[in-house]
Structure formats: C-alpha cells, structure tokens
Design a protein around this motif. Sequence first.
Motif, mmCIF file in Angstrom:
data_model
loop_
_atom_site.group_PDB
_atom_site.id
_atom_site.type_symbol
_atom_site.label_atom_id
_atom_site.label_comp_id
_atom_site.label_asym_id
_atom_site.label_seq_id
_atom_site.Cartn_x
_atom_site.Cartn_y
_atom_site.Cartn_z
ATOM 1 N N TYR A 54 0.850 -1.191 0.000
ATOM 2 C CA TYR A 54 0.000 0.000 0.000
ATOM 3 C C TYR A 54 0.886 1.240 0.000
ATOM 4 O O TYR A 54 1.827 1.351 0.764
ATOM 5 C CB TYR A 54 -0.935 -0.007 1.212
ATOM 6 N N GLU A 56 1.175 5.726 -0.699
ATOM 7 C CA GLU A 56 0.485 7.007 -0.548
ATOM 8 C C GLU A 56 -0.562 6.953 0.567
ATOM 9 O O GLU A 56 -1.728 7.257 0.353
ATOM 10 C CB GLU A 56 -0.185 7.420 -1.860
ATOM 11 N N HIS A 70 -6.025 4.734 5.098
ATOM 12 C CA HIS A 70 -6.526 4.943 3.745
ATOM 13 C C HIS A 70 -5.318 5.269 2.886
ATOM 14 O O HIS A 70 -4.461 6.054 3.259
ATOM 15 C CB HIS A 70 -7.537 6.090 3.678
ATOM 16 N N ARG A 72 -3.390 3.964 -1.278
ATOM 17 C CA ARG A 72 -3.550 3.405 -2.601
ATOM 18 C C ARG A 72 -2.655 2.194 -2.774
ATOM 19 O O ARG A 72 -1.615 2.088 -2.148
ATOM 20 C CB ARG A 72 -3.227 4.463 -3.656
ATOM 21 N N THR A 73 -3.106 1.301 -3.648
ATOM 22 C CA THR A 73 -2.303 0.126 -3.972
ATOM 23 C C THR A 73 -1.287 0.505 -5.038
ATOM 24 O O THR A 73 -1.346 1.594 -5.614
ATOM 25 C CB THR A 73 -3.181 -1.019 -4.511
ATOM 26 N N HIS A 76 -2.773 1.675 -8.152
ATOM 27 C CA HIS A 76 -3.457 2.971 -8.043
ATOM 28 C C HIS A 76 -4.937 2.849 -7.693
ATOM 29 O O HIS A 76 -5.727 3.721 -8.031
ATOM 30 C CB HIS A 76 -3.265 3.798 -9.321
ATOM 31 N N LEU A 77 -5.320 1.768 -7.019
ATOM 32 C CA LEU A 77 -6.683 1.643 -6.498
ATOM 33 C C LEU A 77 -6.727 2.233 -5.100
ATOM 34 O O LEU A 77 -5.760 2.122 -4.340
ATOM 35 C CB LEU A 77 -7.107 0.171 -6.435
ATOM 36 N N ASN A 78 -7.820 2.870 -4.740
ATOM 37 C CA ASN A 78 -8.002 3.350 -3.376
ATOM 38 C C ASN A 78 -8.122 2.140 -2.461
ATOM 39 O O ASN A 78 -8.677 1.108 -2.854
ATOM 40 C CB ASN A 78 -9.253 4.212 -3.264
ATOM 41 N N THR A 95 -10.476 -2.598 -1.610
ATOM 42 C CA THR A 95 -9.997 -1.682 -2.638
ATOM 43 C C THR A 95 -11.167 -1.270 -3.530
ATOM 44 O O THR A 95 -12.140 -2.007 -3.669
ATOM 45 C CB THR A 95 -8.893 -2.325 -3.498
ATOM 46 N N ARG A 97 -12.120 1.867 -6.939
ATOM 47 C CA ARG A 97 -11.606 2.904 -7.867
ATOM 48 C C ARG A 97 -11.961 4.270 -7.397
ATOM 49 O O ARG A 97 -12.816 4.573 -6.707
ATOM 50 C CB ARG A 97 -12.171 2.685 -9.262
#
Length: 97
Positions: A54, A56, A70, A72-73, A76-78, A95, A97
Amino acid sequence: MPFLLAALLAALAALSPPVLSAPALAAEGSCTAAPRERWMSREAIERRAGEAGYREIDMVAVEGSCYALHGRTVDHLNAEILMNPMTGDVMHAETYR
C-alpha cells in the motif's frame, strides 16, 4: 426421523469452524487486547503498510483496537486497510476505484 436429522445437524455444527473469521473480527474493530502504549507508532504502521503493497497513505486513525488506514495500492486503487497495531499485519482490506 426428525430427531435423527436434528442430532446430525447439531453434530455438524459442533465440528464446524467458528463463524467469524479474523477479517470479520477485524471489520468489527477488534485487533488486539494490548494497551495503546504498547502499539506500534503511526510511522511504523505506515512502513508496514508500504511493505504490504500500500502506497500514498493519507490517513491513519484508530478504529476500535485496530489502526485504520486509507491509501492506494501499487495499481493505483483506493484502499481502506485495517491493521493489527501490535504486529502490523493486515487484518482486512478493501480496494475500490
């Protein structure tokens, strides 16, 4: 016959694993019984989240006896992540989008 069926169902229920798995327990916010002064620091938990893939991380909060993050992967998935504050293990993650 109904008695036999009831006895069979009771025996199967006794042999079945618990209904709540570790992620389900974590989703309820129950990761550890240890006092907060023994937990990993927020910086350390962010490092462990990075090691788990994970990136950011933009929020670290306490939820029950877990750290809730919280970020991002790498794809770039939340991501919403619950982590054990003693071990840094990911207890539950979702996860989107």
